[in-house]
Structures are given as structure tokens and as C-alpha cells.
Design a protein around this motif. Structure first.
Motif, PDB file in Angstrom:
ATOM      1  N   ALA A 137       0.808  -1.218   0.000  1.00 48.40           N
ATOM      2  CA  ALA A 137       0.000   0.000   0.000  1.00 48.40           C
ATOM      3  C   ALA A 137       0.841   1.268   0.000  1.00 48.40           C
ATOM      4  CB  ALA A 137      -0.947   0.001   1.201  1.00 48.40           C
ATOM      5  N   SER A 138       1.974   1.253   0.657  1.00 42.15           N
ATOM      6  CA  SER A 138       2.771   2.481   0.766  1.00 42.15           C
ATOM      7  C   SER A 138       3.455   2.872  -0.539  1.00 42.15           C
ATOM      8  CB  SER A 138       3.811   2.356   1.875  1.00 42.15           C
ATOM      9  OG  SER A 138       4.709   1.312   1.581  1.00 42.15           O
ATOM     10  N   THR A 139       3.742   1.916  -1.396  1.00 46.76           N
ATOM     11  CA  THR A 139       4.454   2.201  -2.647  1.00 46.76           C
ATOM     12  C   THR A 139       3.618   1.951  -3.897  1.00 46.76           C
ATOM     13  OG1 THR A 139       5.331  -0.044  -2.791  1.00 46.76           O
ATOM     14  CG2 THR A 139       6.689   1.607  -1.636  1.00 46.76           C
ATOM     15  N   GLY A 140       2.559   1.158  -3.783  1.00 48.02           N
ATOM     16  CA  GLY A 140       1.757   0.809  -4.952  1.00 48.02           C
ATOM     17  C   GLY A 140       2.348  -0.314  -5.772  1.00 48.02           C
ATOM     18  N   VAL A 141       3.389  -0.969  -5.274  1.00 54.23           N
ATOM     19  CA  VAL A 141       4.008  -2.076  -6.000  1.00 54.23           C
ATOM     20  C   VAL A 141       3.161  -3.336  -5.794  1.00 54.23           C
ATOM     21  CG1 VAL A 141       6.027  -3.611  -6.128  1.00 54.23           C
ATOM     22  CG2 VAL A 141       6.339  -1.142  -5.884  1.00 54.23           C
ATOM     23  N   ILE A 142       2.923  -4.048  -6.890  1.00 55.82           N
ATOM     24  CA  ILE A 142       2.183  -5.313  -6.849  1.00 55.82           C
ATOM     25  C   ILE A 142       3.100  -6.392  -7.419  1.00 55.82           C
ATOM     26  CG2 ILE A 142       0.062  -6.517  -7.458  1.00 55.82           C
ATOM     27  CD1 ILE A 142      -0.577  -3.877  -6.142  1.00 55.82           C
ATOM     28  N   ASN A 143       3.204  -7.505  -6.683  1.00 57.41           N
ATOM     29  CA  ASN A 143       4.000  -8.656  -7.105  1.00 57.41           C
ATOM     30  C   ASN A 143       3.018  -9.779  -7.447  1.00 57.41           C
ATOM     31  OD1 ASN A 143       5.709 -11.257  -5.491  1.00 57.41           O
ATOM     32  ND2 ASN A 143       6.400 -10.359  -7.396  1.00 57.41           N
ATOM     33  N   THR A 153       4.692  -8.762 -21.319  1.00 54.39           N
ATOM     34  CA  THR A 153       5.223  -7.489 -21.823  1.00 54.39           C
ATOM     35  C   THR A 153       4.194  -6.777 -22.695  1.00 54.39           C
ATOM     36  OG1 THR A 153       7.474  -8.355 -21.753  1.00 54.39           O
ATOM     37  CG2 THR A 153       7.099  -6.424 -23.131  1.00 54.39           C
ATOM     38  N   GLN A 154       3.481  -7.514 -23.528  1.00 58.52           N
ATOM     39  CA  GLN A 154       2.448  -6.913 -24.375  1.00 58.52           C
ATOM     40  C   GLN A 154       1.239  -6.465 -23.553  1.00 58.52           C
ATOM     41  OE1 GLN A 154       1.650  -9.836 -27.385  1.00 58.52           O
ATOM     42  NE2 GLN A 154       3.374  -9.171 -28.653  1.00 58.52           N
ATOM     43  N   LEU A 155       0.864  -7.275 -22.579  1.00 61.57           N
ATOM     44  CA  LEU A 155      -0.293  -6.966 -21.733  1.00 61.57           C
ATOM     45  C   LEU A 155      -0.016  -5.780 -20.815  1.00 61.57           C
ATOM     46  CD1 LEU A 155      -3.137  -8.018 -20.985  1.00 61.57           C
ATOM     47  CD2 LEU A 155      -2.038  -9.443 -19.256  1.00 61.57           C
ATOM     48  N   ALA A 156       1.210  -5.712 -20.290  1.00 58.69           N
ATOM     49  CA  ALA A 156       1.568  -4.678 -19.327  1.00 58.69           C
ATOM     50  C   ALA A 156       2.991  -4.185 -19.585  1.00 58.69           C
ATOM     51  CB  ALA A 156       1.430  -5.232 -17.912  1.00 58.69           C
ATOM     52  N   PRO A 157       3.152  -3.216 -20.472  1.00 56.32           N
ATOM     53  CA  PRO A 157       4.498  -2.746 -20.814  1.00 56.32           C
ATOM     54  C   PRO A 157       5.264  -2.137 -19.635  1.00 56.32           C
ATOM     55  CG  PRO A 157       2.810  -1.592 -22.113  1.00 56.32           C
ATOM     56  CD  PRO A 157       2.117  -2.584 -21.273  1.00 56.32           C
ATOM     57  N   ASP A 158       4.565  -1.681 -18.601  1.00 57.92           N
ATOM     58  CA  ASP A 158       5.246  -1.107 -17.436  1.00 57.92           C
ATOM     59  C   ASP A 158       5.625  -2.148 -16.388  1.00 57.92           C
ATOM     60  OD1 ASP A 158       5.362   1.735 -18.038  1.00 57.92           O
ATOM     61  OD2 ASP A 158       3.164   1.656 -17.957  1.00 57.92           O
ATOM     62  N   ALA A 159       5.236  -3.393 -16.597  1.00 56.81           N
ATOM     63  CA  ALA A 159       5.614  -4.466 -15.661  1.00 56.81           C
ATOM     64  C   ALA A 159       7.090  -4.783 -15.856  1.00 56.81           C
ATOM     65  CB  ALA A 159       4.773  -5.712 -15.912  1.00 56.81           C
ATOM     66  N   TYR A 160       7.714  -5.224 -14.795  1.00 60.66           N
ATOM     67  CA  TYR A 160       9.132  -5.572 -14.893  1.00 60.66           C
ATOM     68  C   TYR A 160       9.375  -6.921 -14.238  1.00 60.66           C
ATOM     69  CZ  TYR A 160       9.078  -3.292 -10.282  1.00 60.66           C
ATOM     70  OH  TYR A 160       8.771  -2.920  -8.996  1.00 60.66           O
ATOM     71  N   PRO A 161      10.341  -7.668 -14.773  1.00 60.26           N
ATOM     72  CA  PRO A 161      10.617  -9.007 -14.246  1.00 60.26           C
ATOM     73  C   PRO A 161      11.477  -8.949 -12.981  1.00 60.26           C
ATOM     74  CG  PRO A 161      12.079  -8.542 -16.069  1.00 60.26           C
ATOM     75  CD  PRO A 161      11.149  -7.366 -15.950  1.00 60.26           C
ATOM     76  N   LEU A 162      11.292  -9.940 -12.134  1.00 62.12           N
ATOM     77  CA  LEU A 162      12.140 -10.118 -10.958  1.00 62.12           C
ATOM     78  C   LEU A 162      13.058 -11.304 -11.226  1.00 62.12           C
ATOM     79  CD1 LEU A 162       9.535  -9.696  -8.089  1.00 62.12           C
ATOM     80  CD2 LEU A 162      11.121  -8.011  -8.982  1.00 62.12           C
ATOM     81  N   THR A 163      14.297 -11.189 -10.816  1.00 64.18           N
ATOM     82  CA  THR A 163      15.247 -12.269 -11.020  1.00 64.18           C
ATOM     83  C   THR A 163      15.580 -12.989  -9.727  1.00 64.18           C
ATOM     84  OG1 THR A 163      17.080 -10.724 -10.780  1.00 64.18           O
ATOM     85  CG2 THR A 163      16.291 -11.155 -13.022  1.00 64.18           C
ATOM     86  N   LYS A 164      15.122 -12.451  -8.606  1.00 63.75           N
ATOM     87  CA  LYS A 164      15.390 -13.067  -7.302  1.00 63.75           C
ATOM     88  C   LYS A 164      14.074 -13.330  -6.595  1.00 63.75           C
ATOM     89  CE  LYS A 164      19.773 -10.678  -6.642  1.00 63.75           C
ATOM     90  NZ  LYS A 164      20.530  -9.750  -5.796  1.00 63.75           N
ATOM     91  N   GLY A 165      14.145 -14.160  -5.576  1.00 60.13           N
ATOM     92  CA  GLY A 165      12.946 -14.456  -4.801  1.00 60.13           C
ATOM     93  C   GLY A 165      12.276 -15.724  -5.285  1.00 60.13           C
ATOM     94  N   ASN A 166      11.052 -15.903  -4.855  1.00 62.88           N
ATOM     95  CA  ASN A 166      10.278 -17.090  -5.198  1.00 62.88           C
ATOM     96  C   ASN A 166      10.091 -17.173  -6.710  1.00 62.88           C
ATOM     97  OD1 ASN A 166       7.984 -18.835  -5.739  1.00 62.88           O
ATOM     98  ND2 ASN A 166       7.612 -18.805  -3.543  1.00 62.88           N
ATOM     99  N   GLN A 168       7.933 -18.492  -8.492  1.00 64.88           N
ATOM    100  CA  GLN A 168       6.568 -18.392  -8.997  1.00 64.88           C
ATOM    101  C   GLN A 168       6.086 -16.946  -9.105  1.00 64.88           C
ATOM    102  OE1 GLN A 168       4.642 -20.904  -6.090  1.00 64.88           O
ATOM    103  NE2 GLN A 168       4.716 -22.651  -7.479  1.00 64.88           N
ATOM    104  N   TYR A 169       6.748 -16.039  -8.400  1.00 67.93           N
ATOM    105  CA  TYR A 169       6.323 -14.641  -8.362  1.00 67.93           C
ATOM    106  C   TYR A 169       7.391 -13.781  -9.034  1.00 67.93           C
ATOM    107  CZ  TYR A 169       2.848 -16.249  -5.037  1.00 67.93           C
ATOM    108  OH  TYR A 169       1.801 -16.910  -4.438  1.00 67.93           O
ATOM    109  N   ARG A 170       7.319 -13.671 -10.356  1.00 63.36           N
ATOM    110  CA  ARG A 170       8.390 -13.025 -11.106  1.00 63.36           C
ATOM    111  C   ARG A 170       7.961 -11.777 -11.867  1.00 63.36           C
ATOM    112  NH1 ARG A 170      13.566 -15.164 -10.721  1.00 63.36           N
ATOM    113  NH2 ARG A 170      13.367 -16.651  -9.041  1.00 63.36           N
ATOM    114  N   VAL A 171       6.775 -11.248 -11.583  1.00 64.78           N
ATOM    115  CA  VAL A 171       6.311 -10.056 -12.295  1.00 64.78           C
ATOM    116  C   VAL A 171       5.864  -9.000 -11.281  1.00 64.78           C
ATOM    117  CG1 VAL A 171       4.606  -9.137 -13.923  1.00 64.78           C
ATOM    118  CG2 VAL A 171       5.571 -11.415 -14.282  1.00 64.78           C
ATOM    119  N   ASN A 172       6.392  -7.789 -11.428  1.00 68.27           N
ATOM    120  CA  ASN A 172       6.018  -6.646 -10.599  1.00 68.27           C
ATOM    121  C   ASN A 172       5.544  -5.505 -11.480  1.00 68.27           C
ATOM    122  OD1 ASN A 172       6.753  -7.761  -8.137  1.00 68.27           O
ATOM    123  ND2 ASN A 172       8.128  -6.104  -7.583  1.00 68.27           N
ATOM    124  N   ILE A 173       4.699  -4.669 -10.881  1.00 69.27           N
ATOM    125  CA  ILE A 173       4.343  -3.392 -11.494  1.00 69.27           C
ATOM    126  C   ILE A 173       4.070  -2.423 -10.356  1.00 69.27           C
ATOM    127  CG2 ILE A 173       1.843  -3.765 -11.658  1.00 69.27           C
ATOM    128  CD1 ILE A 173       2.036  -2.414 -14.481  1.00 69.27           C
TER     129      ILE A 173
END
Length: 195
Positions: A137-143, A153-166, A168-173
Motif C-alpha cells: 500500500a505504501s508504494t503501490g508495488v504489486i508482485n 510485456t504486451q499486456l503490461a508494458p510497465d511491468a518488470y521481471p524479478l530475477t530473485k525471490g520465489n 513463482q512470483y516473477r512479475v512486478n508493477i
């Protein structure tokens, strides 16, 4: 999923003026937005002091249980796109069997309330998976519980990939405006349907 959490104490003016805080935020590229709308100063009903709450939420935050309302509202005070974040929660919480939950800390015991101070876990009731999205909530980041791909990338051009962590959860915006809100909702729907 790996989270890095910093806690700074001070008035908003002191934190805004701190070069050390600015440097730490710069090092967390893509995860924090330091831009903030001018704060609203209101009287704290429990004291004679004035308190800076930033952006105030009227009514309940959609999908968040009563026990987490005040904590989430306090976090939204630091989010320059708080209204878009609330709109995201309102839409996602309206989907069948979805709730926004806090988490059980390692020291959690039976009867303790869930912790809403870090992030909200959006979960489909009855799902065998964890949350389909984790929202800050404080930053608006969704994982999201998604793998980054050309389709993402086509669906959400502002989304960015994560290379670390779980794995299964590799997309943030980060929800910053109406455009990123629409992209976040599209990603959330995709993750929701996969759980």
C-alpha cells in the motif's frame, strides 16, 4: 519471495530532506517511488498536536478486514497514487472469493491478529496456492504469481521481471497512474485465473 524493508523514523519533512534516505531509495530501483503529493495536515483526535497523514482514505479500504484498516490507511498516506491503489483493491476484491489478507509473522500464535504492516496478500478463497498477488500500500508495488514473458510485456508494458525471490512470483508493477492501474488489473486477472 525476498523482501527488503527499511524503517525510518522522523517527520515527513526530515525524511524528505535526508540524503541518506534518498540514497537508499535510489538503490532500490523500481520498487519505491519517492514522489509524494503535498501532505494534508489534520488534528489528531487523541491529542492537541497536528499530525501529517498525507493522503487520507475516507471509509473502508476495499477487501481489507477491519483489523487491518487503520494500518493500511496509514501506509496509503505515503503513496502518491493512493486512489489508484484503492481502485485496484476495489476491483480485485470484487472478484469471486477474493480477500486481502495480512500475514502471520514467525512469532504468530493462535488468536493473534494478522500483520498488515508489510503487504497485503490477495488470495482466492479455497485456492491451494498462496496469494495470486502481493500488494504494498505504501508504494503501490504489486508482485504477481506469474512468470515474465512476451505475453506479459504486451499486456503490461510497465511491468518488470524479478530475477530473485520465489520463482513463482516473477512479475512486478508499480501503480502510479490510470495506465499502470489498468495494466495491474490485467495482470491480476491473469494471476487470479491461474489460481
Amino acid at each position: 519471495m525476498k523482501l527488503t524493508y527499511f524503517r525510518f523514523e522522523g517527520t515527513p519533512q526530515e525524511l524528505d530532506a535526508s540524503e541518506a534516505v534518498r540514497e537508499l531509495v535510489r538503490q532500490q530501483s523500481g520498487t519505491v517511488d519517492t514522489t509524494r503529493r503535498p501532505p494534508t495536515v489534520v488534528a489528531d483526535p487523541d491529542s492537541d498536536d497536528f499530525v501529517d497523514f498525507g493522503w487520507l482514505v475516507e471509509g473502508d479500504v476495499p477487501g481489507v478486514p477491519e483489523e487491518g484498516q487503520e494500518t493500511v490507511k496509514a501506509q496509503l498516506a505515503f503513496n502518491p497514487a493512493a486512489q489508484q491503489f484503492v481502485d485496484f483493491l476495489a476491483e480485485a476484491a470484487s472478484w469471486e472469493s477474493v480477500g486481502a489478507h495480512g500475514i502471520k509473522r514467525k512469532t504468530w500464535r493462535e488468536g493473534d491478529p494478522l500483520d498488515y504492516s508489510g503487504y497485503l496478500r490477495l488470495r482466492r478463497k479455497g485456492s491451494q496456492y498462496g496469494g495470486f498477488a502481493y500488494s504494498f500500500a505504501s508504494t503501490g508495488v504489486i508482485n504477481f504469481r506469474l512468470q515474465h514473458s512476451d505475453e506479459i510485456t504486451q499486456l503490461a508494458p510497465d511491468a518488470y521481471p524479478l530475477t530473485k525471490g520465489n520463482y513463482q512470483y516473477r512479475v512486478n508493477i508499480q501503480i502510479r497512474d490510470e495506465s499502470t492501474l489498468k495494466q495491474a488489473l490485467a495482470l491480476a486477472k491473469l494471476a487470479y485465473e491461474a489460481t
